[in-house]
Motif scaffolding. Structure first.
Motif, PDB file in Angstrom:
ATOM      1  N   ASN A 101       0.223  10.600   2.527  1.00  0.00           N
ATOM      2  CA  ASN A 101       0.614  10.032   3.816  1.00  0.00           C
ATOM      3  C   ASN A 101      -0.066   8.676   3.988  1.00  0.00           C
ATOM      4  N   VAL A 144       6.432   0.469   3.495  1.00  0.00           N
ATOM      5  CA  VAL A 144       6.103   1.710   4.197  1.00  0.00           C
ATOM      6  C   VAL A 144       5.543   1.408   5.580  1.00  0.00           C
ATOM      7  N   LYS A 145       5.532   2.436   6.409  1.00  0.00           N
ATOM      8  CA  LYS A 145       4.953   2.335   7.745  1.00  0.00           C
ATOM      9  C   LYS A 145       3.794   3.307   7.860  1.00  0.00           C
ATOM     10  N   GLU A 146       2.889   3.019   8.788  1.00  0.00           N
ATOM     11  CA  GLU A 146       1.760   3.923   9.020  1.00  0.00           C
ATOM     12  C   GLU A 146       2.268   5.287   9.461  1.00  0.00           C
ATOM     13  N   ASN A 147       1.519   6.309   9.086  1.00  0.00           N
ATOM     14  CA  ASN A 147       1.812   7.706   9.420  1.00  0.00           C
ATOM     15  C   ASN A 147       3.119   8.215   8.822  1.00  0.00           C
ATOM     16  N   SER A 148       3.500   7.641   7.669  1.00  0.00           N
ATOM     17  CA  SER A 148       4.718   8.111   7.005  1.00  0.00           C
ATOM     18  C   SER A 148       4.366   8.733   5.654  1.00  0.00           C
ATOM     19  N   PRO A 149       5.098   9.783   5.261  1.00  0.00           N
ATOM     20  CA  PRO A 149       4.850  10.406   3.954  1.00  0.00           C
ATOM     21  C   PRO A 149       5.455   9.554   2.836  1.00  0.00           C
ATOM     22  N   VAL A 150       4.832   9.624   1.647  1.00  0.00           N
ATOM     23  CA  VAL A 150       5.353   8.922   0.473  1.00  0.00           C
ATOM     24  C   VAL A 150       5.301   9.852  -0.730  1.00  0.00           C
ATOM     25  N   THR A 154       5.771   5.661  -5.640  1.00  0.00           N
ATOM     26  CA  THR A 154       6.446   4.827  -4.647  1.00  0.00           C
ATOM     27  C   THR A 154       5.784   3.450  -4.619  1.00  0.00           C
TER      28      THR A 154
END
Length: 160
Positions: A101, A144-150, A154
């Motif tokens: 995350n 990506v953005k903060e608080n996002s799963p990866v 990636t």
């Protein structure tokens, strides 16, 4: 067994021989006696010349006594295949080697960064890891953005 190890963008060749009392490792002209006591499928104690180190393995990373190292091992066949197909990792990409995350993005598009500067904080395996810029340059894109799963592998940030 011959292996190549990539560490800190440098490649080293090593020879590992299994013996009665562990492994004999030849590396950069030096020889070491080593053994490994597994504690689980992802960690254990590495004993090198009688000194013990706690080691945690992830996809392309190793934590030795809590210190993070990005390491890639290549068997001789894979090494030759990569050379022959000229597959090279984008030196300007910040890539995660494991799922996790995104906790914090430390840069934005257009920012200038120095090689080794932390650019993103990723939480994986209940640990927060600062991922660093692989080269100096300008942030081309933040994917990506903060608080996002990866997912593993990636491309998080692109640097030019």
């Amino acid at each position: 067994m011959e292996v190549s190890v990539k560490f800190d963008k440098k490649e080293f060749d090593a020879n590992i021989l299994k013996g009665d009392n562990g492994f004999k490792v030849s590396f950069e002209g030096k020889e070491f006696l080593a053994d490994f006591e597994p504690l689980s499928d992802r960690d254990g104690n590495l004993i090198v010349n009688g000194k013990s180190y706690h080691v945690i393995f992830t996809n392309n990373s190793v934590y030795v006594n809590g210190v993070h190292f990005d390491i890639e091992t290549l068997d001789p066949l894979k090494k030759e295949l990569l050379k022959s197909t000229s597959l090279e990792k984008d030196e300007g990409a910040v890539v995660t080697s494991m799922p996790g995350n995104v906790k914090k993005v430390l840069v934005k598009e257009g920012d200038e960064v120095e090689a080794g500067q932390p650019v993103i904080v990723l939480e994986a395996m209940k640990m927060e890891n600062e991922l660093e810029a692989p080269k100096s340059g300008v942030i081309k894109k933040v994917n990506v953005k903060e608080n996002s799963p990866v997912e593993a592998n990636t491309v998080l940030i692109e640097i030019e």
